[in-house]
Structures are given as C-alpha cells and as structure tokens.
Design a protein around this motif. Structure first.
Motif, short mmCIF file in Angstrom:
data_model
loop_
_atom_site.label_atom_id
_atom_site.label_comp_id
_atom_site.label_asym_id
_atom_site.label_seq_id
_atom_site.Cartn_x
_atom_site.Cartn_y
_atom_site.Cartn_z
N ILE A 98 0.84 -1.19 0.00
CA ILE A 98 0.00 0.00 0.00
C ILE A 98 0.88 1.24 0.00
O ILE A 98 1.71 1.44 0.89
CB ILE A 98 -0.92 0.03 1.24
CG1 ILE A 98 -1.78 -1.23 1.30
CG2 ILE A 98 -1.80 1.28 1.21
CD1 ILE A 98 -2.76 -1.37 0.17
N GLY A 99 0.72 2.07 -1.00
CA GLY A 99 1.49 3.30 -1.09
C GLY A 99 0.83 4.27 -2.04
O GLY A 99 -0.16 3.94 -2.71
N GLY A 100 1.38 5.47 -2.13
CA GLY A 100 0.78 6.50 -2.95
C GLY A 100 0.73 6.14 -4.42
O GLY A 100 -0.29 6.36 -5.10
N THR A 101 1.82 5.60 -4.96
CA THR A 101 1.86 5.24 -6.37
C THR A 101 0.84 4.15 -6.69
O THR A 101 0.15 4.21 -7.72
CB THR A 101 3.27 4.78 -6.77
OG1 THR A 101 4.19 5.87 -6.57
CG2 THR A 101 3.33 4.35 -8.22
N GLU A 102 0.76 3.17 -5.82
CA GLU A 102 -0.18 2.06 -6.03
C GLU A 102 -1.63 2.57 -6.04
O GLU A 102 -2.44 2.20 -6.90
CB GLU A 102 0.00 1.00 -4.95
CG GLU A 102 1.33 0.25 -5.02
CD GLU A 102 2.51 1.05 -4.49
OE1 GLU A 102 3.65 0.72 -4.83
OE2 GLU A 102 2.29 2.01 -3.71
N LEU A 103 -1.95 3.41 -5.07
CA LEU A 103 -3.30 3.97 -5.00
C LEU A 103 -3.59 4.88 -6.19
O LEU A 103 -4.70 4.91 -6.72
CB LEU A 103 -3.49 4.74 -3.69
CG LEU A 103 -3.49 3.88 -2.42
CD1 LEU A 103 -3.42 4.78 -1.19
CD2 LEU A 103 -4.74 3.02 -2.36
N HIS A 104 -2.59 5.62 -6.62
CA HIS A 104 -2.73 6.53 -7.75
C HIS A 104 -3.08 5.74 -9.02
O HIS A 104 -4.02 6.09 -9.75
CB HIS A 104 -1.45 7.31 -7.95
CG HIS A 104 -1.55 8.45 -8.92
ND1 HIS A 104 -1.26 8.31 -10.26
CD2 HIS A 104 -1.91 9.74 -8.74
CE1 HIS A 104 -1.44 9.47 -10.86
NE2 HIS A 104 -1.83 10.36 -9.97
N ALA A 105 -2.33 4.68 -9.29
CA ALA A 105 -2.57 3.87 -10.49
C ALA A 105 -3.96 3.26 -10.48
O ALA A 105 -4.68 3.30 -11.49
CB ALA A 105 -1.50 2.77 -10.59
N GLU A 106 -4.36 2.71 -9.34
CA GLU A 106 -5.66 2.05 -9.28
C GLU A 106 -6.81 3.06 -9.33
O GLU A 106 -7.87 2.77 -9.90
CB GLU A 106 -5.75 1.17 -8.04
CG GLU A 106 -4.78 0.00 -8.10
CD GLU A 106 -4.95 -0.96 -6.93
OE1 GLU A 106 -5.89 -0.79 -6.13
OE2 GLU A 106 -4.13 -1.89 -6.83
N THR A 107 -6.59 4.22 -8.75
CA THR A 107 -7.64 5.26 -8.81
C THR A 107 -7.84 5.74 -10.24
O THR A 107 -8.98 5.89 -10.71
CB THR A 107 -7.27 6.45 -7.90
OG1 THR A 107 -7.16 5.99 -6.55
CG2 THR A 107 -8.33 7.53 -7.97
N LEU A 108 -6.75 6.00 -10.97
CA LEU A 108 -6.86 6.39 -12.37
C LEU A 108 -7.58 5.33 -13.18
O LEU A 108 -8.46 5.63 -14.00
CB LEU A 108 -5.48 6.64 -12.96
CG LEU A 108 -4.76 7.93 -12.58
CD1 LEU A 108 -3.40 7.98 -13.27
CD2 LEU A 108 -5.57 9.15 -12.98
N ALA A 109 -7.20 4.07 -12.96
CA ALA A 109 -7.82 2.97 -13.72
C ALA A 109 -9.32 2.90 -13.42
O ALA A 109 -10.14 2.76 -14.33
CB ALA A 109 -7.13 1.65 -13.37
#
Length: 204
Positions: free
Chosen positions: A15-26
């Motif tokens: 869990i991290g910012g990059t991971e959340l960012h990618a999934e949110t965009l998707a």
C-alpha cells in the motif's frame, strides 16, 4: 479509449501512494466508459489476472515488484511484450505509466507501435529526492547508508531512469508545483513535455 496503465506494483503488492494513484486512475477511467488494462508485476498469490472496478489487471509472471537490479530486465521485456499483445488484441490509444514503469517501452518500441506514453512522476526531481532522503538521516548508520548505497543507487539507477523517462515519454506529468519546477530546471531540454496535474481530493 483503450488505455493501458503501467505500474510496477499495486495494492495487492503493498500500500502506497503510487499504487493507490494507479488504481484510482484505472477505476475512474473505467467508470467513464473507457476500456482500461493495468499491467503490473507478478502477484504474490500467483494469479495471472483479475477484474475489479470495471478494469482488468494483468500480473506478469517472472517479474518482481521489488525492482532490484536483477528484476529490471524481466519487467522491461515482460511489460513491453504485454503492451504488444494488448495492442494486437484490443488496440491501445494511450499508455499511462507510473514513474519509470514505461521507460523501456517508450525507448525501444514506442516509435514502431505508435502508442503515446504519458509518464506520471509522483515524486520530485533529483535534487528534491536527494534532499528528502537526507532529511531522514538521524544516525551515523543512516548517514553511512546515504553516502554509500543511496548515493550509488541515485547515480547508477535513479538519474539514468529519470533521464530516459523524460527523453522518451511523449508527456511527463508532475503532480506538484515543486515537481514541475525541479524537473524543468534539471532537464530543460524536455521542458516542453511537462504538464502539471494536481492529484485530486475527494471532498465527499
């Protein structure tokens, strides 16, 4: 649009910012009616793909989200091959790459495949990254790590990766004023590729 999101890790890995960012965009792009394919490294439980929130995630066997020196080649080759496969099967209009995830494809196959690459830089430039890590040093042991392993990693990996990302991406997105300023100052030749897009906040 048919969109490929590249991220070397997802919330299944950590869990991290990059991971959340990618999934949110998707998720949000899929919610707007786009076809979205997220390509990432091998899943810890061995699954090859899954579907959630309207998009499909592909996990590349033989790769690792740790991205150590020994893991790099497998990711570069595996992700480029997967992009080619998705292009042939579905057609792709654009690739969104988190940080350095798409640099190998952008450098080696982008011109032939014709799929534009947008790299989203979630951090700062080189100076900001170095200063951020220096500010965490609070012991002799950490200082030794900073001047040896971290310095070597920055020179041998971070700087070349950032340069290649800036050079070969069609657009580079900075998510902050500081990131926009630093990347423009450190890589003035590619300043025209930079765009600033703040991360949104869900006020609900």
């Amino acid at each position: 649009m048919n969109i490929c999101v590249l991220a070397t890790s997802t919330t299944l890995h950590r869990i991290g910012g990059t991971e959340l960012h990618a999934e949110t965009l998707a998720r949000l792009a899929a919610g707007r009616g786009h076809s979205v394919f997220l390509v990432t490294t091998a899943a810890p439980d061995g699954r090859r793909y899954d579907e959630k929130d309207g998009y499909r995630t592909y996990y590349l066997n033989g790769t690792s989200h740790l991205m150590s020196r020994g893991d790099l080649r497998a990711w570069w080759e595996g992700s480029t091959a997967k992009i080619s496969e998705l292009k042939d099967e579905f057609g792709l209009d654009v690739i969104w790459a988190e940080n350095f995830a798409g640099q190998s494809y952008a450098a080696s196959a982008r011109a032939a495949a014709g799929i534009p690459v947008i790299s989203i830089m979630n951090g700062l430039g080189i100076c900001g990254e170095v200063l951020s890590n220096w500010n965490r040093v609070d012991s002799l042991k950490e200082a030794a790590w900073f001047f040896t392993r971290y310095a070597a990693r920055t020179v041998l990996y971070y700087l070349p990766w950032l340069y290649r990302t800036m050079k070969y991406s069609d657009r580079v997105v900075a998510i902050s004023d500081e990131g926009m300023t630093e990347l423009g100052e450190e890589f003035p030749a590619f300043r025209g590729k930079l765009r600033k897009i703040y991360n949104a906040i869900d006020t609900d």
